[in-house]
Each structure stands twice: as structure tokens, then as C-alpha cells.
Write a protein that holds these residues in place. Sequence first.
Motif, PDB file in Angstrom:
ATOM      1  N   UNK A  10       0.689  -1.297   0.108  1.00  0.00           N
ATOM      2  CA  UNK A  10      -0.205  -0.026  -0.070  1.00  0.00           C
ATOM      3  C   UNK A  10       0.572   1.286  -0.021  1.00  0.00           C
ATOM      4  N   UNK A  11       0.266   2.471  -0.311  1.00  0.00           N
ATOM      5  CA  UNK A  11       0.865   3.682  -0.120  1.00  0.00           C
ATOM      6  C   UNK A  11       0.839   4.133   1.172  1.00  0.00           C
ATOM      7  N   UNK A  12       1.428   5.306   1.493  1.00  0.00           N
ATOM      8  CA  UNK A  12       1.241   6.036   2.767  1.00  0.00           C
ATOM      9  C   UNK A  12      -0.131   6.435   2.955  1.00  0.00           C
ATOM     10  N   UNK A  13      -0.735   6.013   4.119  1.00  0.00           N
ATOM     11  CA  UNK A  13      -2.228   6.406   4.369  1.00  0.00           C
ATOM     12  C   UNK A  13      -2.377   7.733   5.447  1.00  0.00           C
ATOM     13  N   UNK A  14      -2.987   8.707   4.848  1.00  0.00           N
ATOM     14  CA  UNK A  14      -3.047   9.822   6.063  1.00  0.00           C
ATOM     15  C   UNK A  14      -4.461   9.974   6.372  1.00  0.00           C
ATOM     16  N   UNK A  15      -4.794   9.665   7.513  1.00  0.00           N
ATOM     17  CA  UNK A  15      -6.326  10.192   8.035  1.00  0.00           C
ATOM     18  C   UNK A  15      -6.501  11.117   8.964  1.00  0.00           C
ATOM     19  N   UNK A  16      -7.162  12.052   8.476  1.00  0.00           N
ATOM     20  CA  UNK A  16      -7.549  13.202   9.502  1.00  0.00           C
ATOM     21  C   UNK A  16      -8.728  12.763  10.520  1.00  0.00           C
ATOM     22  N   UNK A  17      -8.716  12.454  11.802  1.00  0.00           N
ATOM     23  CA  UNK A  17      -9.726  11.697  12.237  1.00  0.00           C
ATOM     24  C   UNK A  17      -9.699  11.744  13.707  1.00  0.00           C
ATOM     25  N   UNK A  18     -10.914  12.135  14.436  1.00  0.00           N
ATOM     26  CA  UNK A  18     -10.976  12.040  15.958  1.00  0.00           C
ATOM     27  C   UNK A  18      -9.913  13.366  16.581  1.00  0.00           C
ATOM     28  N   UNK A  19      -9.902  14.197  15.976  1.00  0.00           N
ATOM     29  CA  UNK A  19      -9.428  15.433  16.512  1.00  0.00           C
ATOM     30  C   UNK A  19      -7.821  15.244  16.407  1.00  0.00           C
ATOM     31  N   UNK A  20      -7.223  14.618  15.337  1.00  0.00           N
ATOM     32  CA  UNK A  20      -6.037  14.317  14.917  1.00  0.00           C
ATOM     33  C   UNK A  20      -5.789  13.848  13.554  1.00  0.00           C
TER      34      UNK A  20
END
Length: 351
Positions: A10-20
Motif C-alpha cells: 500500500x501507499x502511505x495513508x493519512x487519516x484526519x480523524x478524531x481531532x488528530x
Amino acid sequence: MFAFNKKTKGLIGIACIDNGVTLGQCSWSKGVYTHPKLIRLDRNPRELTSDDWRSAIHDAGLSGSDCVVTLPPSMIHHQVLRLPEMSDSEIKEAASWEMSERFGIDRNKLQSEAIRIGSGGDVLALAIELDELECILEPIYAAGLRPTKVEAQCVSISRTFSMLHRRQSDQGKVRSLFNFGVHDSSFIILDGDSMVFYKQLHHKQAELLSAIESHTGVSEAQATSMLEEARFDGGEPAICKAVRDATRSIHEDITTDIMKCLRHYGVTNRGPLSSCMYITGKGGWNQFLGELLSTACNQEVSVDMQAPHISRLGHETLAVSGWHAVLGASLATMSGKPARRGEDHQLKEAA
């Protein structure tokens, strides 16, 4: 859709979630996740600098520069629309105008997308203001990363829970998913690897903590500890009873809303109904909520970690807030569904 290579990194995943922000990367091999690497930053993503992004990538041991960014409903406007039959390009155009009018934002200042869901003519329209998008992406680019895709959190999470339902023969296997976050929640129904129903709900884990604090007079930290103690059967009886009494009305409201979602789906969509339900997210599983949903919805209700491919992930991975979104984002580039059942041999045993 998905590629059926023997192994996919997979690629790098970036999740903006739960105030962070949660960053992560994984591979997919023979029906299981391999080599998951995650790191959590409990900071507002709008405040992160390019140095912050570079440090996080280095500390987590992530490789490559291509990445997929997944954003929550607090950043991307969500709206389910009922549109007449038309081409994909026409649906996207219509959704773009509709979102502009509904939210009072100039259409030229929006980046929009439209996803067909179900068989009743529903479309999930998504739109984000360009200024908001630039605020998130600019320091990511400056850190040397290359975002190849930006998607809604519900899309990434749906992918995570569809990894064993990607064959043509899996169409018709319908499951539902309650994503229960710190400050938001949603209900999703999946048919094979397709999202066929989506509803944004107002419930959030913060309400449970507030109810426990008010009912017992404890601090927020103590309420968090009590809620965790009562998640599964076998916890301290006195604590479990206090949590159950404090959260009963909220869990009943959640159950009522999910029942309405299931009924709406049953009326507006042709085909089989949901046969099982998973509860995921930071707010996540609670034995009392599970009991209410199982009785009211007349189907098996399970915690996310009981899904076959997820059960092999270690506690260290599952304890990271946003793991379900970031792993889905990491595998976003897997594409192409096989035309015949015989072509997906490497998933037969896993599924």
C-alpha cells in the motif's frame, strides 16, 4: 475496485480523524494485512508543518512518497441526493451544483465528487472547499509527499471492511457498519465491496463520557476508564452497572436510528438485506449497545476485530485511533475486479 495480485504494497495513508491525524502503511497478501505501521498525532491537522509530517513519516518507518489522504465529515460536506438516471459525468455536474446551493458556497470554490449508492437512485455527494483542501495539502507537498488521491473517510472505512468481499461471487453478501467516532458517527451498508447506503448520524463517544460523568460524578479520565472497563462482558460488575445505567438512553437512541436506516434501505433498495453488523471507531464496541442492536435488528452484531482479516491485526495496531480509516486509505490504489470467479483464486481460502 481492486487488483488481485499475490501481494500488494500500500501507499502511505493519512487519516484526519478524531481531532488528530493517523498515518500508516500496510501490505495485502493472501487475504490478510501484512506489515502494518501506524503512528498517531493528537494535533489539529491544519496546524501541522512540513517538518511535522517529515518527522512522523520517519518515526513510523513509512516508505515512498505517494500517499492517499482521507478526510472526515467535519472537513468534507456530505449529502445523500436522489437524482434521476443519468451518466456519471452528468451526476457529478448535478451534485456539484446542488452542493453549492445547499451550503451557500461558490461552485468554483468547491472540489466535488459523487458516488452512486444502492439501486434506488441515491447519490452520495461530497464537496470540500478549496481553501480547506489547500490548507491540508500544502504542508504535505512541502514535506516531499505526493498525494495521489483525497477521499472521504466513509470510503476508506468501507474499503477496510470489504477486503474479503471483492469477488463477483461476493455481490449479494450484505453487511452493515456502525462507525462510532469521538465526535461523529455514520451508518454504512455494504453489498460485496460496494457502498449501497450511507447516513451521517449525530451520535458520538463524547456524549457517552458526558453521561457517565453526570451520572456518577467522576472526572472525564475516570469516565473513559469506566467505559473501557464495560466494553466487554467480564468487567467489574459495579462499574458495568453504572455505565449501563448512565448510557442506556443514548444506546437506545442509537439503536432507534440504526433501525430507521435499515428500514429505509429495505424499502428503497432491491436485493438482500444486511445479515450481520460490525461496530467500529474510537467510540466503538460496547456490550450493552451490541445487545440492544442484536435484539432490535435481528442480526449478528460483532466488534470490528472479529472480522476474519482484521482479527489477525495485533492489539498494538487496533489500539491506534483511526486505524480502520488509514489502512483503507493505504490500499486505495488496488483496482480492477475480476470478471470470473476463477480469476480470484488467491482470495478463496481467506474469504
